[in-house]
Design an enzyme around this catalytic site. Structure first.
Site, PDB file in Angstrom:
ATOM      1  CE  LYS B  45      -3.801   2.399   0.712  1.00 46.51           C
ATOM      2  NZ  LYS B  45      -4.673   2.578  -0.476  1.00 46.51           N
ATOM      3  N   GLY B  46       0.403   2.306  -0.683  1.00 48.23           N
ATOM      4  CA  GLY B  46       1.175   3.538  -0.815  1.00 48.23           C
ATOM      5  C   GLY B  46       1.615   4.159   0.502  1.00 48.23           C
ATOM      6  CB  ALA B  70     -12.669   7.267  -2.661  1.00 51.91           C
ATOM      7  CG  ASN B 130      -0.125   6.137  -6.867  1.00 52.80           C
ATOM      8  OD1 ASN B 130      -0.490   6.470  -7.995  1.00 52.80           O
ATOM      9  ND2 ASN B 130      -0.967   5.929  -5.882  1.00 52.80           N
ATOM     10  CB  CYS B 133      -3.835   8.061  -6.098  1.00 54.97           C
ATOM     11  SG  CYS B 133      -5.253   7.532  -5.121  1.00 54.97           S
ATOM     12  CE  LYS B 168      -1.081   1.421  -9.929  1.00 58.59           C
ATOM     13  NZ  LYS B 168      -1.432   0.694  -8.706  1.00 58.59           N
ATOM     14  CB  ILE B 194      -4.316   1.534 -16.134  1.00 58.72           C
ATOM     15  CG1 ILE B 194      -5.503   0.606 -15.977  1.00 58.72           C
ATOM     16  CG2 ILE B 194      -3.854   1.610 -17.530  1.00 58.72           C
ATOM     17  CD1 ILE B 194      -6.727   0.990 -16.849  1.00 58.72           C
ATOM     18  CG  ASN B 195      -3.914   4.041  -9.846  1.00 59.15           C
ATOM     19  OD1 ASN B 195      -4.892   3.578  -9.259  1.00 59.15           O
ATOM     20  ND2 ASN B 195      -2.881   4.555  -9.213  1.00 59.15           N
ATOM     21  N   GLY B 220     -11.360  -3.648 -11.292  1.00 61.68           N
ATOM     22  CA  GLY B 220     -12.069  -4.908 -11.516  1.00 61.68           C
ATOM     23  C   GLY B 220     -12.278  -5.210 -12.991  1.00 61.68           C
TER      24      GLY B 220
END
Ligand SMILES: Cc1cc2nc3c(=O)[nH]c(=O)nc-3n(C[C@H](O)[C@H](O)[C@H](O)COP(=O)(O)OP(=O)(O)OC[C@H]3O[C@@H](n4cnc5c(N)ncnc54)[C@H](O)[C@@H]3O)c2cc1C
Ligand SMILES: Cc1cc2nc3c(=O)[nH]c(=O)nc-3n(C[C@H](O)[C@H](O)[C@H](O)COP(=O)(O)O)c2cc1C
Ligand code: FES
Lengths: 263, 309
Positions: B45-46, B70, B130, B133, B168, B194-195, B220
């Site tokens: 995780k970031g 989010a 990243n 986001c 990313k 991709i993000n 997804g």
């Protein structure tokens, strides 16, 4: 380290209790053996891509000997509707047992369980494993929302019921029953599960009386494993804001009522 | 048994299957149900220089073909990440390479986290930057959608670390190839994409936003064709290794990304549905290669770029 499993569990029974409430029994030996009161399982819904997320349900009862695990669920949406039509023999992919459950009820002071709606499923194993039986308070909107009264009574618990419309038990809130019980037994230990407003009220009662209360909080969940931070709840903390987010799925779902930062 | 091992920007990986940032916590959370020694790598995780509460709840919702999130990059901050036993000390024992995803609200923030990690780099295989986001008010996607800012972030990080850098990219741009080239020119050793796609969902009965932050990232299965296209376009633009992701649920999905030009793939949302999918995807790629008589997974990378004649 916690014991957790992902298993494919065949359905034994899936039957309507009454109204929108159902009981689902599955065979999940490893989870049934490891389960602690207040923990939950995370159930995959078979039809993709309509449902990418699992659905969490409290573990209601287990039989470590034959590996049976039961949940009580209310049909509220597409996922629970889907589960309600599954036939015995169908396999469900489940993760569990997840989360931190309730502390064992104390053996030296009285205890009381307050449950709203299907919250009574989360507290059943706690009563079943108690050394000194708790008084059990069941609340709901009306008679149709009162579940497991017989099950608790067959453990030997005294059960008191309250409904909003008075169609079963006393007319009013489960927290009013709690005040009454605490009047008789002022030093009780409290365990509760139900809608958040009810749990907040339980927390306030416990705080004003300086009693220990553990509450199980319901949050929309995603991973259920503590990895995604979807399910967070404000917990008192040593930060400038005086709170920090805790994960309901892995730091909870059971928290000390006193630790919660209510907005 | 095909050879699944790859060399990704100098990192030796036993297979090309990686966990996507934000979907696998800090690896420990899933360690009871996922055998970490089977994975190609894990991305955590970031991490930012400061602790971050993230966004108010609700933070996730299911939508047709996927989910919105989010989370807002909740994380303990770099100090706790380095010292607390649940984070870096745990990750140092994880039996596969670890990619640490980093973010900040300013260019200096990115450089600060990178410098701190450079000093603690034992057990870290690479940094994933990243710049994409969609869920934070400042920084985030702004860096990922501006060619100059994207390059400036990468350069600032490059200046303070010798670790391999994976940048990313944001899918929220018209010409992904330009961004791929820009970050590679600035010193990125690899790219990932991709993000999530910025999205919204409304509860029409209560007239409320399903996500408190209103705008949330779509991930997804529904994301997959967009992601495959962008990986394909990025591969046309650069020769560095690509970590492809977006809606991968099966070995077949993963192979599609490899054929489009990804050297490795990351799995996010599918882990929530089925933590077991990671091993299923690895075994499934192996079985597919065997079935097609292909001895080495690298042999299918980018084949769609030759097939166009
Ligand atoms: C730790 C935990 C234990 C739970 N235990 C039980 C249990 O023992 N029995 C039981 O019936 N339910 C329980 N729930 C709630 C149950 O998970 C949800 O009712 C279920 O996920 C709804 O799925 P659905 O697809 O039918 O509803 P959806 O179609 O997803 O949503 C329909 C409606 O249900 C609401 N809803 C969705 N998720 C939740 C949630 N987590 N809590 C409350 N409302 C929700 C939505 O806001 C919406 O209004 C528990 C939840 C948690 C977090
Ligand atoms: C709940 C959640 C949290 C995420 N957090 C991050 C993050 O912290 N940093 C990041 O770079 N990407 C994050 N992502 C994006 C994923 O890494 C991935 O790029 C995206 O979800 C597409 O892949 P998927 O469809 O397999 O999930 C997150 C995604 C989800 C669903
Ligand atoms: S649901 Fe993912 S952290 Fe709780």
């Amino acid at each position: 380290m916690l014991e957790q499993y992902q298993i494919s569990a065949p359905i034994l029974h899936n039957q309507q209790l009454h109204g929108d409430y159902y009981q689902l029994d599955i065979t999940a030996p490893a989870i049934a053996r490891a389960a602690q009161p207040g923990q939950f399982i995370h159930v995959q819904l078979p039809a993709m891509p309509d449902h990418v997320l699992r659905r969490p349900f409290s573990i209601y009862d287990v039989n470590p000997t034959d590996g049976r695990l039961s949940i009580i669920y209310k049909v509220v949406g597409k996922g629970t509707e889907h589960i309600s039509v599954l036939k015995p023999g169908t396999k469900l992919d489940i993760l569990g047992p997840l989360g931190r459950g309730f502390s064992p009820l104390p053996g030296d002071i009285p205890s009381v369980i307050a449950a709203g709606g299907y919250g009574c499923a989360a507290t059943f194993l706690l009563a079943k494993r108690a050394r000194v039986l708790p008084t059990v308070l069941l609340g709901g909107r009306s008679a149709g929302d009162i579940l497991l009264q017989d099950a608790y009574e067959s453990l030997g618990c005294q059960v008191l019921v309250a409904t909003d419309d008075g169609s079963a038990g006393a007319k009013g809130l489960v927290t009013e029953l709690l005040e009454r019980v605490l009047y008789e037994a002022p030093n009780s230990w409290i365990a509760a599960c139900g809608p958040t407003p009810m749990l907040k009220a339980v927390g306030m009662i416990a705080e004003s009386r300086k009693l220990n209360a553990e509450i199980s909080l319901d949050r929309v969940m995603c991973c259920g494993m503590g990895a995604c931070f979807a399910c967070v709840i404000k917990r008192k903390a040593n930060t400038p804001e005086k709170w920090a987010y805790a994960r309901a799925c892995s730091d909870g779902p059971v928290f000390k009522a006193n630790d919660i930062w209510w907005d | 048994m095909a050879d699944l091992s790859i060399n990704f920007a100098g990192i030796a990986m036993r297979n090309p299957v990686v966990t996507a940032s934000g979907a696998f916590g800090y690896a420990k959370e899933y360690s009871n149900v996922v055998p970490l020694n089977r994975l190609g790598a894990v991305t955590v995780k970031g991490v930012s220089p400061f602790p971050s509460h993230g966004n108010p709840v609700p933070r996730t919702t299911e939508v047709y073909g996927g989910m919105l999130n989010a989370i807002g990059l909740q994380n303990p901050g770099i100090d706790k990440f380095i010292s607390d036993e649940n984070y870096l000390p745990y990750l140092r024992q994880v039996p596969c390479p670890v990619f640490v995803n980093i973010w900040g609200k300013t260019i200096e923030h990115y450089a600060e986290v990178a410098a701190r990690l450079e000093a603690e780099k034992k057990g870290i295989a690479a940094l994933e930057i990243n710049i994409s986001c969609p869920n934070i008010k400042e920084g985030g996607i702004a860096f990922g959608t501006d060619l100059k800012l994207a390059a400036a972030v990468v350069k600032a990080v490059r200046d303070v670390t010798t670790l391999p850098l994976i940048t990313k990219l944001s899918p929220n741009v018209t010409h992904i190839g330009d961004f791929a080239r820009s970050v590679v020119d600035a010193g990125s050793d690899a790219i990932s994409l991709i993000n999530t796609l910025p999205s919204m969902a409304i509860d029409i009965e209560t007239r409320s936003f399903r996500i408190a932050n209103r705008i949330a990232g779509l991930s997804g299965p529904g994301l997959k064709p967009v992601a495959v296209r962008m990986v394909f376009q990025a591969r046309e633009a650069v020769t560095v290794p690509i970590l492809g992701m977006g809606g991968i649920y099966s070995a077949a999905d993963a192979i599609e990304f490899l054929m489009a030009g990804a050297n490795a793939v990351a799995i996010g949302t599918a882990i929530f549905s089925n933590p077991g999918c990671l091993v299923e995807i690895i075994d499934g790629i192996d079985a597919w290669l065997d079935r097609h008589g292909i001895a080495n997974v690298n042999n299918i990378v980018g084949v769609m770029h030759q097939a166009q004649a």
